[in-house]
Design an enzyme around this catalytic site. Structure first.
Site, PDB file in Angstrom:
ATOM      1  N   LYS A 103       0.705  -1.026  -0.396  1.00  0.00           N
ATOM      2  CA  LYS A 103       0.386  -0.250   0.294  1.00  0.00           C
ATOM      3  C   LYS A 103       0.160   1.282   0.231  1.00  0.00           C
ATOM      4  O   LYS A 103       0.770   2.290  -0.595  1.00  0.00           O
ATOM      5  CB  LYS A 103      -1.345   0.027   1.228  1.00  0.00           C
ATOM      6  CG  LYS A 103      -1.641   1.101   0.868  1.00  0.00           C
ATOM      7  CD  LYS A 103      -2.046   1.334   2.894  1.00  0.00           C
ATOM      8  CE  LYS A 103      -1.526   1.662   3.833  1.00  0.00           C
ATOM      9  NZ  LYS A 103      -1.785   2.731   5.242  1.00  0.00           N
ATOM     10  N   ARG A 131       2.523   6.225  -2.736  1.00  0.00           N
ATOM     11  CA  ARG A 131       3.583   6.908  -3.583  1.00  0.00           C
ATOM     12  C   ARG A 131       3.466   7.092  -5.104  1.00  0.00           C
ATOM     13  O   ARG A 131       4.206   8.261  -5.548  1.00  0.00           O
ATOM     14  CB  ARG A 131       4.682   6.683  -2.301  1.00  0.00           C
ATOM     15  CG  ARG A 131       4.988   7.008  -1.138  1.00  0.00           C
ATOM     16  CD  ARG A 131       6.001   6.137  -0.236  1.00  0.00           C
ATOM     17  NE  ARG A 131       6.430   6.979   0.888  1.00  0.00           N
ATOM     18  CZ  ARG A 131       5.048   6.208   2.234  1.00  0.00           C
ATOM     19  NH1 ARG A 131       4.337   5.954   1.616  1.00  0.00           N
ATOM     20  NH2 ARG A 131       4.830   7.114   3.176  1.00  0.00           N
ATOM     21  N   SER A 145       3.490  11.792  12.385  1.00  0.00           N
ATOM     22  CA  SER A 145       3.631  11.472  10.912  1.00  0.00           C
ATOM     23  C   SER A 145       4.303  11.138  10.270  1.00  0.00           C
ATOM     24  O   SER A 145       4.657  13.009  10.426  1.00  0.00           O
ATOM     25  CB  SER A 145       2.034  11.369  10.739  1.00  0.00           C
ATOM     26  OG  SER A 145       1.706  10.301  10.015  1.00  0.00           O
ATOM     27  N   SER A 146       5.364  10.023  10.707  1.00  0.00           N
ATOM     28  CA  SER A 146       6.870  11.263   9.029  1.00  0.00           C
ATOM     29  C   SER A 146       5.900  11.316   8.074  1.00  0.00           C
ATOM     30  O   SER A 146       5.965  11.790   7.203  1.00  0.00           O
ATOM     31  CB  SER A 146       7.351   9.345   8.739  1.00  0.00           C
ATOM     32  OG  SER A 146       6.523   8.456   8.473  1.00  0.00           O
ATOM     33  N   GLN A 147       4.377  10.465   7.742  1.00  0.00           N
ATOM     34  CA  GLN A 147       3.710  11.288   6.466  1.00  0.00           C
ATOM     35  C   GLN A 147       3.855  12.927   6.193  1.00  0.00           C
ATOM     36  O   GLN A 147       3.903  12.893   5.084  1.00  0.00           O
ATOM     37  CB  GLN A 147       2.159  10.452   6.695  1.00  0.00           C
ATOM     38  CG  GLN A 147       1.980   8.738   6.820  1.00  0.00           C
ATOM     39  CD  GLN A 147       1.287   8.535   6.686  1.00  0.00           C
ATOM     40  OE1 GLN A 147      -0.141   9.557   6.798  1.00  0.00           O
ATOM     41  NE2 GLN A 147       0.260   7.356   6.533  1.00  0.00           N
ATOM     42  N   SER A 191       8.870   6.084  12.260  1.00  0.00           N
ATOM     43  CA  SER A 191       8.652   5.005  10.612  1.00  0.00           C
ATOM     44  C   SER A 191       9.289   5.922  10.196  1.00  0.00           C
ATOM     45  O   SER A 191       9.340   6.220   8.788  1.00  0.00           O
ATOM     46  CB  SER A 191       7.206   5.332  10.128  1.00  0.00           C
ATOM     47  OG  SER A 191       6.451   5.361  11.430  1.00  0.00           O
ATOM     48  N   GLU A 226       3.983   0.206  12.476  1.00  0.00           N
ATOM     49  CA  GLU A 226       2.629  -0.507  11.952  1.00  0.00           C
ATOM     50  C   GLU A 226       2.501  -1.984  12.692  1.00  0.00           C
ATOM     51  O   GLU A 226       1.184  -2.649  12.317  1.00  0.00           O
ATOM     52  CB  GLU A 226       2.325  -0.737  10.880  1.00  0.00           C
ATOM     53  CG  GLU A 226       3.655  -1.163   9.649  1.00  0.00           C
ATOM     54  CD  GLU A 226       3.921  -0.534   8.638  1.00  0.00           C
ATOM     55  OE1 GLU A 226       3.663  -1.757   7.542  1.00  0.00           O
ATOM     56  OE2 GLU A 226       4.055   0.998   8.180  1.00  0.00           O
ATOM     57  N   ARG A 261      -4.461   2.037  18.767  1.00  0.00           N
ATOM     58  CA  ARG A 261      -3.824   0.571  18.753  1.00  0.00           C
ATOM     59  C   ARG A 261      -3.385   0.477  19.876  1.00  0.00           C
ATOM     60  O   ARG A 261      -3.449  -1.050  20.258  1.00  0.00           O
ATOM     61  CB  ARG A 261      -3.254   0.627  17.880  1.00  0.00           C
ATOM     62  CG  ARG A 261      -3.563   0.831  16.169  1.00  0.00           C
ATOM     63  CD  ARG A 261      -2.352   0.517  15.225  1.00  0.00           C
ATOM     64  NE  ARG A 261      -3.244   0.099  14.232  1.00  0.00           N
ATOM     65  CZ  ARG A 261      -2.078  -0.063  12.578  1.00  0.00           C
ATOM     66  NH1 ARG A 261      -1.458   0.937  12.537  1.00  0.00           N
ATOM     67  NH2 ARG A 261      -3.678   0.531  11.587  1.00  0.00           N
TER      68      ARG A 261
END
EC number: 2.5.1.19
Length: 424
Positions: A27, A32, A169-171, A198, A313, A344
């Site tokens: 994913k 990306r 978040s690294s996003q 991450s 994750e 989580r």
């Protein structure tokens, strides 16, 4: 909170499993690849992409912006075009869509509306929105720092230097880097705050950008510089999703059996590659062969002490195995998981304890102590990785029923069928 979706009786293994599994594409790499293809100079073929809810949402978002994404057998053919509004985008509960698309949408000519599932409105995007504003974007989010929001695009974005806190978040960093080559001045992202989680996902972003001919400078820690210029990926091959290998490899460890995952790359930036070391520590034996990677269970399941900040994750599956181990486990470095599809950490503790386990929350993780488990309903919280971790526990504990197993379609379509093949 738990929902009232139907439950799925998790199969209990009658003996050691013995299976070979072919997993769908990553994913993380697929989404990306779609962003890079959308920004490319010429049409791009994305080879063997994942087809799941998250990637279908990404493809639909790009189509709504006027970019061509069509099926071509097992591949996706992407025809890039200048993004345009007006457009209304549904991000579902996909972190990669809600974070990777806004920088691209800031390049659109016209208004672009973003919204998603109720949980998506609770997930953080404020640092990314503030960064985009500093780079020249006009964004209306009602001051919430969350969805829903509108980006008032003008067809271009100035870009340049920006500072943000990406510790949640690294996003946020990946999102800016992926579109940065199309900003007028490129982009220089400087992170301040606690360590970015991450790191493998950031490495993946940088490597995919460089493969597409984009110049990325990572010579200074916590600073990423993307030069303005063309994006020319040609075609992008998507690797199997190694994080989705976690429950299948866990099946071998938990049952003392054997599982081979086909086409496991010898070199990869995927966080799932850490499973080799983690499951060896917990009692498995890992080996490479021509057909892929094999994990053999030894009949022993050991607890683990691990900082999983880089590979958070994987936590739900590691915790499921830890709940079946003979010694305690302590998992830390994962405070950011409280802001994923669900909290989580809290969810894992609640569900393990509901089956008779002994799990305790830490501020940044959890402790799991050995205790015999019993059957019961394992809630998924609309979280694909919670659902698969319930399936892992069900291998060794009769009577486990996983609520809403269909949520695995977010990243792993046909999970129940794949699982049935492994556990038959």
């Amino acid at each position: 909170m738990p929902t009232s979706a139907p439950t799925w009786p998790a199969p209990t293994a009658r003996g050691p499993v013995d299976a070979t599994v072919s997993l769908p594409g990553s994913k993380s790499m697929t989404n990306r690849a779609l962003i890079l293809a959308a920004l490319a100079e010429t049409p791009v073929v994305v080879r063997r992409p994942l087809r799941s809810r998250d990637t279908d949402l990404m493809a639909a978002a790009l189509r709504a912006l006027g970019i061509g994404v069509v099926e071509q057998g097992a591949d996706w053919a992407v025809t890039p075009a200048p993004p345009r509004g007006p457009a209304a985008l549904d991000v579902g509960n996909a972190g990669t869509v809600m974070r990777f698309v806004p920088p691209l949408a800031a390049l659109a000519d016209g208004d672009v509306d973003f919204d998603g599932d109720p949980r998506a409105r609770e997930r953080p995007v404020g640092p990314l929105l503030d960064a985009l504003r500093a780079l020249g974007a006009d964004i209306d989010d009602g001051g919430r720092g969350a969805l829903p929001l509108v980006i008032h695009g003008t067809g271009a974005l100035r870009g340049g230097p920006v500072t943000l806190d990406a510790s949640s978040s690294s996003q946020f960093v990946s999102a800016l880097l992926l579109s940065g080559a199309r900003f007028g001045d490129g982009v220089e992202v400087r992170h301040v705050g606690d360590p970015v989680p991450s790191q493998p996902h950031l490495d993946m972003t940088v490597e995919m950008l460089r493969a597409a001919g984009v110049h990325v400078d990572t010579s200074v820690p916590d600073v990423w510089r993307v030069s303005p210029g063309p994006v020319k990926p040609g075609e992008i091959a998507v690797e199997p999703d190694l994080s989705n290998a976690a429950p299948f490899l866990a099946a071998a460890l938990v049952t003392g059996g054997r599982v081979t995952v086909r086409d496991w790359p010898r070199r990869t930036t995927q966080p799932g590659d850490a499973l080799r070391e983690l499951f060896t520590t917990m009692g498995g034996e890992v080996s490479f062969a021509a057909d892929g990677l094999t994990l053999r269970g030894t009949g022993e399941i050991r607890g683990i002490t691990a900082d999983l900040r880089e590979v958070g994750e994987l936590t739900p599956t590691i915790a499921a195995v830890a709940a079946l181990a003979s010694t305690p486990s302590r998992i830390t470095g994962i405070a950011h998981l409280r802001r994923h599809e669900t909290d989580r950490i809290a969810a894992l503790v609640r569900e393990i304890n509901a089956l008779g386990g002994d799990a305790e929350e830490l501020p940044d993780g959890l402790v799991i102590r050995p205790r015999p488990l019993h059957g019961g309903v394992f809630q998924s919280y609309d979280d694909h990785r919670m659902a698969t971790s319930g399936a892992v526990i069900g291998l060794a504990v009769p009577g486990v029923e996983v609520e809403d197993i269909a949520t695995t379609g977010k990243t792993l379509p046909n999970f129940p069928e794949l699982w049935a093949g492994v556990t038959a």
